[in-house]
Write a protein that holds these residues in place. Structure first.
Motif, PDB file in Angstrom:
ATOM      1  N   PRO A  92       0.831  -1.234   0.099  1.00  0.00           N
ATOM      2  CA  PRO A  92       0.066  -0.072  -0.120  1.00  0.00           C
ATOM      3  C   PRO A  92       0.822   1.347  -0.017  1.00  0.00           C
ATOM      4  N   ALA A  93       2.057   1.291   0.546  1.00  0.00           N
ATOM      5  CA  ALA A  93       3.036   2.556   0.891  1.00  0.00           C
ATOM      6  C   ALA A  93       3.245   2.862  -0.724  1.00  0.00           C
ATOM      7  N   GLN A  94       3.508   1.886  -1.676  1.00  0.00           N
ATOM      8  CA  GLN A  94       4.015   2.160  -2.902  1.00  0.00           C
ATOM      9  C   GLN A  94       2.860   2.786  -3.652  1.00  0.00           C
ATOM     10  N   VAL A  95       1.603   2.840  -3.441  1.00  0.00           N
ATOM     11  CA  VAL A  95       0.491   3.416  -4.157  1.00  0.00           C
ATOM     12  C   VAL A  95       0.406   4.635  -3.387  1.00  0.00           C
ATOM     13  N   HIS A  96       0.293   4.764  -2.015  1.00  0.00           N
ATOM     14  CA  HIS A  96      -0.400   5.960  -1.544  1.00  0.00           C
ATOM     15  C   HIS A  96       1.073   7.044  -1.302  1.00  0.00           C
ATOM     16  N   ARG A  97       2.232   6.765  -1.024  1.00  0.00           N
ATOM     17  CA  ARG A  97       3.196   7.638  -0.928  1.00  0.00           C
ATOM     18  C   ARG A  97       4.555   6.888  -1.598  1.00  0.00           C
ATOM     19  N   PRO A  98       4.530   6.793  -2.855  1.00  0.00           N
ATOM     20  CA  PRO A  98       5.588   5.982  -3.772  1.00  0.00           C
ATOM     21  C   PRO A  98       7.090   6.520  -3.515  1.00  0.00           C
ATOM     22  N   ASP A  99       7.104   7.886  -3.174  1.00  0.00           N
ATOM     23  CA  ASP A  99       8.578   8.498  -3.087  1.00  0.00           C
ATOM     24  C   ASP A  99       9.190   8.170  -1.687  1.00  0.00           C
ATOM     25  N   ALA A 100       8.342   7.905  -0.721  1.00  0.00           N
ATOM     26  CA  ALA A 100       8.652   7.416   0.769  1.00  0.00           C
ATOM     27  C   ALA A 100       8.499   6.047   1.062  1.00  0.00           C
ATOM     28  N   ALA A 101       7.971   5.411  -0.064  1.00  0.00           N
ATOM     29  CA  ALA A 101       7.641   3.805   0.449  1.00  0.00           C
ATOM     30  C   ALA A 101       8.840   3.021   0.685  1.00  0.00           C
ATOM     31  N   PRO A 102       8.994   2.123   1.658  1.00  0.00           N
ATOM     32  CA  PRO A 102       9.864   1.468   2.234  1.00  0.00           C
ATOM     33  C   PRO A 102      10.497   0.505   1.151  1.00  0.00           C
ATOM     34  N   GLU A 103      11.899   0.178   1.276  1.00  0.00           N
ATOM     35  CA  GLU A 103      12.188  -1.018   0.136  1.00  0.00           C
ATOM     36  C   GLU A 103      11.608  -2.198   0.835  1.00  0.00           C
ATOM     37  N   LEU A 104      11.219  -3.043  -0.083  1.00  0.00           N
ATOM     38  CA  LEU A 104      10.653  -4.352   0.592  1.00  0.00           C
ATOM     39  C   LEU A 104      11.592  -5.422   0.786  1.00  0.00           C
ATOM     40  N   LEU A 105      11.392  -6.059   1.889  1.00  0.00           N
ATOM     41  CA  LEU A 105      12.340  -7.142   2.273  1.00  0.00           C
ATOM     42  C   LEU A 105      12.396  -8.378   1.454  1.00  0.00           C
ATOM     43  N   THR A 106      11.202  -8.567   0.800  1.00  0.00           N
ATOM     44  CA  THR A 106      10.922  -9.782  -0.108  1.00  0.00           C
ATOM     45  C   THR A 106      10.188  -9.339  -1.463  1.00  0.00           C
ATOM     46  N   GLY A 107      10.281  -9.712  -2.361  1.00  0.00           N
ATOM     47  CA  GLY A 107       9.511  -9.865  -3.716  1.00  0.00           C
ATOM     48  C   GLY A 107       8.532 -10.750  -3.461  1.00  0.00           C
ATOM     49  N   LEU A 108       7.281 -10.834  -4.389  1.00  0.00           N
ATOM     50  CA  LEU A 108       6.129 -11.622  -3.979  1.00  0.00           C
ATOM     51  C   LEU A 108       6.228 -12.945  -4.083  1.00  0.00           C
ATOM     52  N   THR A 109       7.499 -13.464  -5.335  1.00  0.00           N
ATOM     53  CA  THR A 109       7.570 -14.824  -5.274  1.00  0.00           C
ATOM     54  C   THR A 109       8.054 -15.436  -4.048  1.00  0.00           C
ATOM     55  N   ASP A 110       9.165 -14.644  -3.314  1.00  0.00           N
ATOM     56  CA  ASP A 110       9.675 -15.007  -2.093  1.00  0.00           C
ATOM     57  C   ASP A 110       8.497 -15.321  -0.945  1.00  0.00           C
ATOM     58  N   LYS A 111       7.971 -14.053  -1.041  1.00  0.00           N
ATOM     59  CA  LYS A 111       6.957 -13.915   0.143  1.00  0.00           C
ATOM     60  C   LYS A 111       5.858 -14.987   0.017  1.00  0.00           C
ATOM     61  N   LEU A 112       5.452 -15.539  -1.032  1.00  0.00           N
ATOM     62  CA  LEU A 112       4.529 -16.535  -1.379  1.00  0.00           C
ATOM     63  C   LEU A 112       5.140 -17.809  -0.847  1.00  0.00           C
ATOM     64  N   ALA A 113       6.376 -17.810  -1.206  1.00  0.00           N
ATOM     65  CA  ALA A 113       6.996 -19.314  -0.702  1.00  0.00           C
ATOM     66  C   ALA A 113       7.281 -19.363   0.618  1.00  0.00           C
ATOM     67  N   LEU A 114       7.682 -18.352   1.268  1.00  0.00           N
ATOM     68  CA  LEU A 114       7.566 -18.466   2.719  1.00  0.00           C
ATOM     69  C   LEU A 114       6.317 -18.573   3.439  1.00  0.00           C
ATOM     70  N   MET A 115       5.269 -17.961   2.758  1.00  0.00           N
ATOM     71  CA  MET A 115       3.894 -18.306   3.475  1.00  0.00           C
ATOM     72  C   MET A 115       3.645 -19.582   3.284  1.00  0.00           C
ATOM     73  N   ALA A 116       3.839 -20.371   2.308  1.00  0.00           N
ATOM     74  CA  ALA A 116       3.282 -21.606   1.996  1.00  0.00           C
ATOM     75  C   ALA A 116       3.971 -22.587   3.124  1.00  0.00           C
ATOM     76  N   GLU A 117       5.314 -21.978   3.520  1.00  0.00           N
ATOM     77  CA  GLU A 117       5.944 -22.914   4.435  1.00  0.00           C
ATOM     78  C   GLU A 117       5.398 -22.942   5.741  1.00  0.00           C
ATOM     79  N   THR A 118       4.494 -22.280   6.185  1.00  0.00           N
ATOM     80  CA  THR A 118       3.701 -22.128   7.383  1.00  0.00           C
ATOM     81  C   THR A 118       2.590 -23.046   7.411  1.00  0.00           C
ATOM     82  N   GLY A 119       2.266 -23.529   6.325  1.00  0.00           N
ATOM     83  CA  GLY A 119       1.183 -24.561   6.223  1.00  0.00           C
ATOM     84  C   GLY A 119      -0.315 -24.050   5.819  1.00  0.00           C
ATOM     85  N   LEU A 120      -0.062 -22.799   5.396  1.00  0.00           N
ATOM     86  CA  LEU A 120      -1.504 -22.227   4.744  1.00  0.00           C
ATOM     87  C   LEU A 120      -2.064 -22.998   3.766  1.00  0.00           C
TER      88      LEU A 120
END
Length: 330
Positions: A67-95
């Motif tokens: 959301p920060a990249q949409v509302h305040r793109p100039d001040a948005a934080p650098e993301l720790l993970t891209g979507l591919t890795d975020k989904l892979a890590l979420m899958a590891e939790t058993g979702l």
């Protein structure tokens, strides 16, 4: 884990049943989950536990872009993970499933009731919603925990509020003791990848495609894989002990997980200006990685980036870096 990128996919999935049990209702949580750190893992684990106990699907709703990249793109934080890795890590939790909601200004304009009705009730068939005490949702972030409980009464779902789970004992920049994405970012900005790993529950990862560089490393005796199109927050300049992972290879392949020394910076000894991430796989000069997507894990920082008086001094330091990396990585 099923991944749905629009409401229609989620609706269709629940119509036929989600997960091994063919569930037609869900325990749901909402969040950005950047980095999927230990706090996120605990919340997602709670969702999975409740879902298993109630014989429902365990589902998370997340947003892309942040959301920060949409509302305040100039001040948005650098993301720790891209979507591919975020989904892979979420899958590891058993979702059982994740709904990736495209974040737009139109979405942000939905009232709390419209958001809950459309996404949690009609699409994900929520019977339990797990949220933090500081949850905010809907237009102008006007929805909060109290309004979520009220909407649960209207739509027939229970709300489970979770506290901050597992406070970190680390001293982090800014004095934060909470497992959080922002604390991990602050540590990475200082080059403290070991501290960030304590929050993330694993080494920090960068994903990218190996591209051609200056071939200077090969001439110096240390051929490197130069990463392009990087996703994941690049930490402070320096040299790190880490690993180069090759997702395209089978888990049992001997070259899937390789120890590496990783350089982040501009190569100041050669008056470089472009900031690069380069990984030297220890004791290997036979790998052809060009155009391959790889993941680099950063285990510990060896030193900051330095300017050397000449090539001989640089090469001597590189030998020392490799020896130290080898010792850290075992």
């Amino acid at each position: 884990m099923q991944v749905w990128h629009d409401l229609a996919q989620a609706v269709e999935a629940f119509a036929v049943g989600v997960g091994d049990g063919g569930h037609t209702s869900a325990v749901v949580t909402i969040g950005n989950f950047d980095g999927v750190h230990r706090g996120h893992q605990a919340v997602l684990g709670r969702v999975v536990g409740l879902a298993r106990a109630d014989d429902r699907a365990a589902v998370a709703l997340t947003f892309d872009p942040h959301p920060a990249q949409v509302h305040r793109p100039d001040a948005a934080p650098e993301l720790l993970t891209g979507l591919t890795d975020k989904l892979a890590l979420m899958a590891e939790t058993g979702l059982d499933g994740v709904l990736v909601v495209p974040y737009t200004l139109e979405l942000a304009a939905l009232t709390p009731d419209e958001f809950v009705t459309r996404y949690l009730v009609e699409a994900l068939r929520a019977r339990t919603v797990v949220v933090g005490h500081d949850v905010r949702f809907g237009k102008d972030n006007s929805g909060n925990l109290a309004s979520m409980v009220d909407l649960g009464g209207v739509h027939g779902f229970e709300v489970v509020a979770v506290d901050d789970i597992g406070l970190s004992r680390l001293r982090t920049p800014g004095g934060s003791a909470r497992w959080s994405s922002s604390a991990a970012r602050l540590l990475l900005a200082e080059g403290d990848v070991a501290g960030a790993a304590a929050i993330l529950g694993r080494p920090h990862r960068l994903r990218g495609v190996v591209v051609h560089g200056d071939a200077r490393g090969r001439l110096l005796g240390f051929p490197t894989a130069n990463l392009g199109r990087i996703s994941g927050m690049v930490p402070a300049d320096g040299v790190y002990a880490g690993r180069l992972l090759r997702p395209s290879l089978d888990d049992a392949h001997p070259d899937r997980d390789l120890p590496a020394a990783v350089s982040v910076g501009t190569n100041p000894t050669f008056d470089g200006v472009d900031r690069r991430v380069e990984a030297y796989v220890l004791d290997r000069d036979d790998l052809d990685l060009y155009d391959e997507e790889v993941v680099v894990e950063l285990v510990d920082r060896l030193r900051p980036t330095l300017r050397f008086d000449g090539v001989d001094a640089l090469v001597a330091q590189m030998h020392d870096d490799v020896d130290r990396a080898r010792g850290i990585l075992g």
